[in-house]
Design an enzyme around this catalytic site. Structure first.
Site, mmCIF file in Angstrom:
data_model
loop_
_atom_site.group_PDB
_atom_site.id
_atom_site.type_symbol
_atom_site.label_atom_id
_atom_site.label_comp_id
_atom_site.label_asym_id
_atom_site.label_seq_id
_atom_site.Cartn_x
_atom_site.Cartn_y
_atom_site.Cartn_z
ATOM 1 N N ARG A 156 19.656 -12.100 8.540
ATOM 2 C CA ARG A 156 20.614 -13.086 9.071
ATOM 3 C C ARG A 156 22.030 -12.831 8.576
ATOM 4 O O ARG A 156 22.994 -12.928 9.330
ATOM 5 C CB ARG A 156 20.151 -14.503 8.722
ATOM 6 C CG ARG A 156 18.928 -14.866 9.581
ATOM 7 C CD ARG A 156 18.464 -16.251 9.363
ATOM 8 N NE ARG A 156 19.525 -17.210 9.561
ATOM 9 C CZ ARG A 156 19.563 -18.401 8.980
ATOM 10 N NH1 ARG A 156 18.589 -18.766 8.164
ATOM 11 N NH2 ARG A 156 20.543 -19.225 9.198
ATOM 12 N N GLY B 66 0.825 -1.217 0.000
ATOM 13 C CA GLY B 66 0.000 0.000 0.000
ATOM 14 C C GLY B 66 0.854 1.260 0.000
ATOM 15 O O GLY B 66 0.559 2.224 -0.723
ATOM 16 N N ARG C 188 12.410 -19.696 -6.421
ATOM 17 C CA ARG C 188 11.392 -18.700 -6.106
ATOM 18 C C ARG C 188 11.552 -17.461 -6.992
ATOM 19 O O ARG C 188 12.653 -17.142 -7.444
ATOM 20 C CB ARG C 188 11.500 -18.252 -4.638
ATOM 21 C CG ARG C 188 11.206 -19.356 -3.618
ATOM 22 C CD ARG C 188 9.730 -19.718 -3.576
ATOM 23 N NE ARG C 188 9.461 -20.762 -2.603
ATOM 24 C CZ ARG C 188 9.458 -22.065 -2.859
ATOM 25 N NH1 ARG C 188 9.734 -22.497 -4.088
ATOM 26 N NH2 ARG C 188 9.187 -22.943 -1.931
ATOM 27 N N LYS D 167 -9.182 -14.378 0.109
ATOM 28 C CA LYS D 167 -8.754 -13.546 -1.024
ATOM 29 C C LYS D 167 -9.532 -13.915 -2.289
ATOM 30 O O LYS D 167 -9.847 -13.053 -3.107
ATOM 31 C CB LYS D 167 -7.254 -13.731 -1.287
ATOM 32 C CG LYS D 167 -6.348 -13.383 -0.141
ATOM 33 C CD LYS D 167 -6.264 -11.932 0.139
ATOM 34 C CE LYS D 167 -5.469 -11.189 -0.901
ATOM 35 N NZ LYS D 167 -5.354 -9.752 -0.533
ATOM 36 N N TYR E 191 -6.607 -18.030 4.434
ATOM 37 C CA TYR E 191 -6.223 -16.764 3.810
ATOM 38 C C TYR E 191 -6.583 -16.772 2.316
ATOM 39 O O TYR E 191 -7.176 -15.820 1.798
ATOM 40 C CB TYR E 191 -4.717 -16.565 4.001
ATOM 41 C CG TYR E 191 -4.163 -15.329 3.377
ATOM 42 C CD1 TYR E 191 -4.317 -14.101 3.985
ATOM 43 C CD2 TYR E 191 -3.463 -15.382 2.171
ATOM 44 C CE1 TYR E 191 -3.806 -12.950 3.413
ATOM 45 C CE2 TYR E 191 -2.944 -14.246 1.594
ATOM 46 C CZ TYR E 191 -3.118 -13.031 2.224
ATOM 47 O OH TYR E 191 -2.618 -11.903 1.640
ATOM 48 N N HIS F 65 9.287 -13.438 5.503
ATOM 49 C CA HIS F 65 9.490 -14.223 4.284
ATOM 50 C C HIS F 65 10.988 -14.469 4.074
ATOM 51 O O HIS F 65 11.822 -13.820 4.699
ATOM 52 C CB HIS F 65 8.890 -13.483 3.081
ATOM 53 C CG HIS F 65 7.396 -13.378 3.136
ATOM 54 N ND1 HIS F 65 6.722 -12.199 2.938
ATOM 55 C CD2 HIS F 65 6.458 -14.310 3.401
ATOM 56 C CE1 HIS F 65 5.422 -12.412 3.060
ATOM 57 N NE2 HIS F 65 5.227 -13.678 3.340
ATOM 58 N N THR G 104 3.345 -11.754 -7.276
ATOM 59 C CA THR G 104 4.208 -12.808 -6.752
ATOM 60 C C THR G 104 4.844 -12.325 -5.440
ATOM 61 O O THR G 104 4.442 -11.291 -4.906
ATOM 62 C CB THR G 104 5.280 -13.162 -7.810
ATOM 63 O OG1 THR G 104 5.986 -14.308 -7.379
ATOM 64 C CG2 THR G 104 6.268 -12.020 -8.030
ATOM 65 N N ASN G 105 5.848 -13.045 -4.901
ATOM 66 C CA ASN G 105 6.522 -12.620 -3.649
ATOM 67 C C ASN G 105 7.119 -11.230 -3.824
ATOM 68 O O ASN G 105 7.885 -11.010 -4.769
ATOM 69 C CB ASN G 105 7.681 -13.572 -3.319
ATOM 70 C CG ASN G 105 7.224 -15.001 -3.215
ATOM 71 O OD1 ASN G 105 6.299 -15.317 -2.494
ATOM 72 N ND2 ASN G 105 7.870 -15.875 -3.980
HETATM 73 N N1 LIG Z 1 4.061 -9.167 0.722
HETATM 74 C C1 LIG Z 1 4.009 -10.016 -0.290
HETATM 75 O O1 LIG Z 1 4.976 -10.713 -0.604
HETATM 76 C C2 LIG Z 1 2.744 -10.120 -1.110
HETATM 77 C C3 LIG Z 1 2.752 -10.966 -2.232
HETATM 78 C C4 LIG Z 1 1.591 -11.088 -2.991
HETATM 79 C C5 LIG Z 1 0.445 -10.392 -2.635
HETATM 80 N N2 LIG Z 1 0.469 -9.568 -1.558
HETATM 81 C C6 LIG Z 1 -0.789 -8.894 -1.219
HETATM 82 O O2 LIG Z 1 -0.637 -7.508 -1.059
HETATM 83 C C7 LIG Z 1 -1.530 -7.040 -0.057
HETATM 84 C C8 LIG Z 1 -0.763 -6.242 0.962
HETATM 85 O O3 LIG Z 1 0.297 -7.025 1.465
HETATM 86 P P1 LIG Z 1 1.491 -6.370 2.296
HETATM 87 O O4 LIG Z 1 2.639 -7.289 2.219
HETATM 88 O O5 LIG Z 1 1.650 -4.938 1.933
HETATM 89 O O6 LIG Z 1 0.869 -6.504 3.766
HETATM 90 P P2 LIG Z 1 1.140 -5.592 5.029
HETATM 91 O O7 LIG Z 1 2.460 -4.924 4.891
HETATM 92 O O8 LIG Z 1 0.904 -6.454 6.227
HETATM 93 O O9 LIG Z 1 -0.018 -4.503 4.934
HETATM 94 C C9 LIG Z 1 -1.358 -4.787 5.170
HETATM 95 C C10 LIG Z 1 -2.062 -3.525 5.585
HETATM 96 O O10 LIG Z 1 -3.436 -3.847 5.860
HETATM 97 C C11 LIG Z 1 -3.834 -3.120 7.010
HETATM 98 N N3 LIG Z 1 -4.924 -3.753 7.723
HETATM 99 C C12 LIG Z 1 -5.013 -5.040 8.161
HETATM 100 N N4 LIG Z 1 -6.171 -5.220 8.824
HETATM 101 C C13 LIG Z 1 -6.835 -4.033 8.801
HETATM 102 C C14 LIG Z 1 -8.082 -3.590 9.316
HETATM 103 N N5 LIG Z 1 -8.912 -4.394 9.997
HETATM 104 N N6 LIG Z 1 -8.438 -2.288 9.109
HETATM 105 C C15 LIG Z 1 -7.607 -1.444 8.445
HETATM 106 N N7 LIG Z 1 -6.424 -1.811 7.918
HETATM 107 C C16 LIG Z 1 -6.034 -3.097 8.105
HETATM 108 C C17 LIG Z 1 -2.584 -3.078 7.885
HETATM 109 O O11 LIG Z 1 -2.713 -2.038 8.800
HETATM 110 P P3 LIG Z 1 -1.688 -1.826 10.032
HETATM 111 O O12 LIG Z 1 -0.516 -1.123 9.426
HETATM 112 O O13 LIG Z 1 -2.461 -1.015 10.987
HETATM 113 O O14 LIG Z 1 -1.369 -3.210 10.532
HETATM 114 C C18 LIG Z 1 -1.499 -2.877 6.843
HETATM 115 O O15 LIG Z 1 -1.292 -1.506 6.590
HETATM 116 C C19 LIG Z 1 -2.201 -8.285 0.531
HETATM 117 O O16 LIG Z 1 -3.455 -8.430 -0.051
HETATM 118 C C20 LIG Z 1 -1.303 -9.412 0.107
HETATM 119 O O17 LIG Z 1 -2.011 -10.616 -0.104
HETATM 120 C C21 LIG Z 1 1.583 -9.402 -0.785
#
Ligand SMILES: NC(=O)c1ccc[n+]([C@@H]2O[C@H](COP(=O)([O-])OP(=O)(O)OC[C@H]3O[C@@H](n4cnc5c(N)ncnc54)[C@H](OP(=O)(O)O)[C@@H]3O)[C@@H](O)[C@H]2O)c1
Length: 317
Positions: free
Chosen positions: A189, A19, A211, A142, A138, A181, A166-167
């Site tokens: 590390r 985000g 990966r 989604k 999860y 991850h 992807t990741n």
């Molecule tokens: N990271 C990856 O490798 C990856 C890969 C593929 C897809 N994605 C997708 O990308 C999206 C974001 O992932 P990310 O890695 O950026 O995750 P993240 O860093 O954990 O961010 C998730 C955000 O959602 C917010 N959130 C969670 N519950 C909430 C609630 N009840 N009300 C309001 N806000 C809420 C969190 O707020 P707080 O800051 O307050 O906790 C956080 O800002 C996900 O849909 C994930 O599946 C990620």
């Protein structure tokens, strides 16, 4: 043909890794960017979501919020992973339709494709087989979000659609000791081994598992691109289309970090599925390709790791 972006864009989950990068990508384009911290807006609460849309009237939404976690958290808390992710997605998507949002982009993930699907993973593999058990809750949640977007589009003709990243890696990643991850875990590390002067670092598994990794700034750029397509696919993969072995990744990270010791493997430890990579021809044909190769991405990420650590903002949850 590409359309102009909506003029009032709500980025849900703007404090997360994805985000925050998406918000940065849309800055400086004359778009009013809307966001709210969880304390102001809990997306699991339908009244708060409705009130937010009523007050702020976004014309576009990018949904990058989620309850995200590692294998351990997913296995311990399937109720929260399923219910919170379904609630957040349905509240935001339903409110977007109620308040006449013109365009909504939902972030899916390649981890919601079936466990044993053909490699490289094509968009058509969705729902073609059983899900990976460790993150089933999860993934189901989604898939509900992604399918709800498709249903709104089919039934009401609105531009609600999804991407399947992807990741990801890059600034704002999670460096938690057990819950992170593989890529951020290895950065941490090797950095700590360098500082401690450790003679060796052991990686889990044979190191042969392959990966794919996408820098989060590339993801944000892809989101920006897909969000402007006149007739986007219901969902489209976002990756590099190429992978590397975990051992190769570890060697590259050791080099970037400046770690001089040995890298050992521990084949008695689990390493997950042997190959995971996306088929990228759909997004390439539409006109988008990643720009940040892994060498540069790792260097940039190590720099941001050091900055975040120094400023006390390193994320460890
Ligand atoms: N990271 C990856 O490798 C990856 C890969 C593929 C897809 N994605 C997708 O990308 C999206 C974001 O992932 P990310 O890695 O950026 O995750 P993240 O860093 O954990 O961010 C998730 C955000 O959602 C917010 N959130 C969670 N519950 C909430 C609630 N009840 N009300 C309001 N806000 C809420 C969190 O707020 P707080 O800051 O307050 O906790 C956080 O800002 C996900 O849909 C994930 O599946 C990620």
């Amino acid at each position: 043909m590409r359309k102009k972006n909506p003029d009032r864009l709500f980025v849900a989950g703007h404090r997360g890794m994805a985000g925050a990068a998406i918000l940065r990508r849309f800055q400086g384009e004359g778009i009013e960017l809307l966001h709210a911290d969880r304390q102001q807006l809990d997306l699991c609460d339908p009244r708060q979501v409705d009130q937010y849309f009523a007050e702020h009237r976004p014309t576009g939404v990018i949904f990058a919020a989620a309850k995200v976690g590692g294998i351990f958290a997913n296995e311990q808390f399937p109720v929260e992973f399923l219910s919170e992710n379904v609630l957040m997605a349905t509240h935001v998507i339903n409110a977007a339709f109620r308040y006449s949002v013109r365009r909504l982009l939902f972030l899916g993930s390649t981890c919601i494709y079936p466990r044993d699907c053909e490699q490289p993973i094509q968009e058509t593999s969705l729902l073609s087989g059983p899900l990976e058990e460790t993150n089933e809750a999860y993934a189901l949640a989604k898939i509900v979000g992604l399918k709800l977007c498709q249903a709104y589009r089919k039934q009401h003709g609105v531009q609600f659609h999804s991407v399947m990243p992807t990741n990801l890696y890059g600034p704002g990643d999670n460096y938690h000791q057990e819950n992170s991850h593989v890529l951020p875990a290895l950065i941490r590390r090797f950095h700590e081994a360098k500082v401690a002067g450790a003679a060796s670092v052991t990686i889990w598994g044979t190191g042969k598992a392959r990966r794919e990794f996408l820098h989060v700034e590339d993801l944000a750029d892809a989101v920006h691109f897909v969000f402007q397509l006149d007739n986007p696919p219901d969902w489209v993969n976002v990756g590099t289309g190429s992978d590397l072995s975990v051992l190769n990744l570890a060697q590259r990270i050791a080099e970037v970090v400046g770690y001089q010791g040995e890298i050992q493997i521990d084949p008695s430890r689990p390493e997950g599925t042997p190959v995971k990579c996306t088929e990228m021809s759909l997004l390439h044909q539409l006109g988008w390709k990643h720009k940040i190769e892994i060498e540069d991405g790792l260097r940039m990420t190590y720099e941001s790791f050091l900055r975040e650590r120094q400023s006390g903002s390193l994320r460890e949850y």
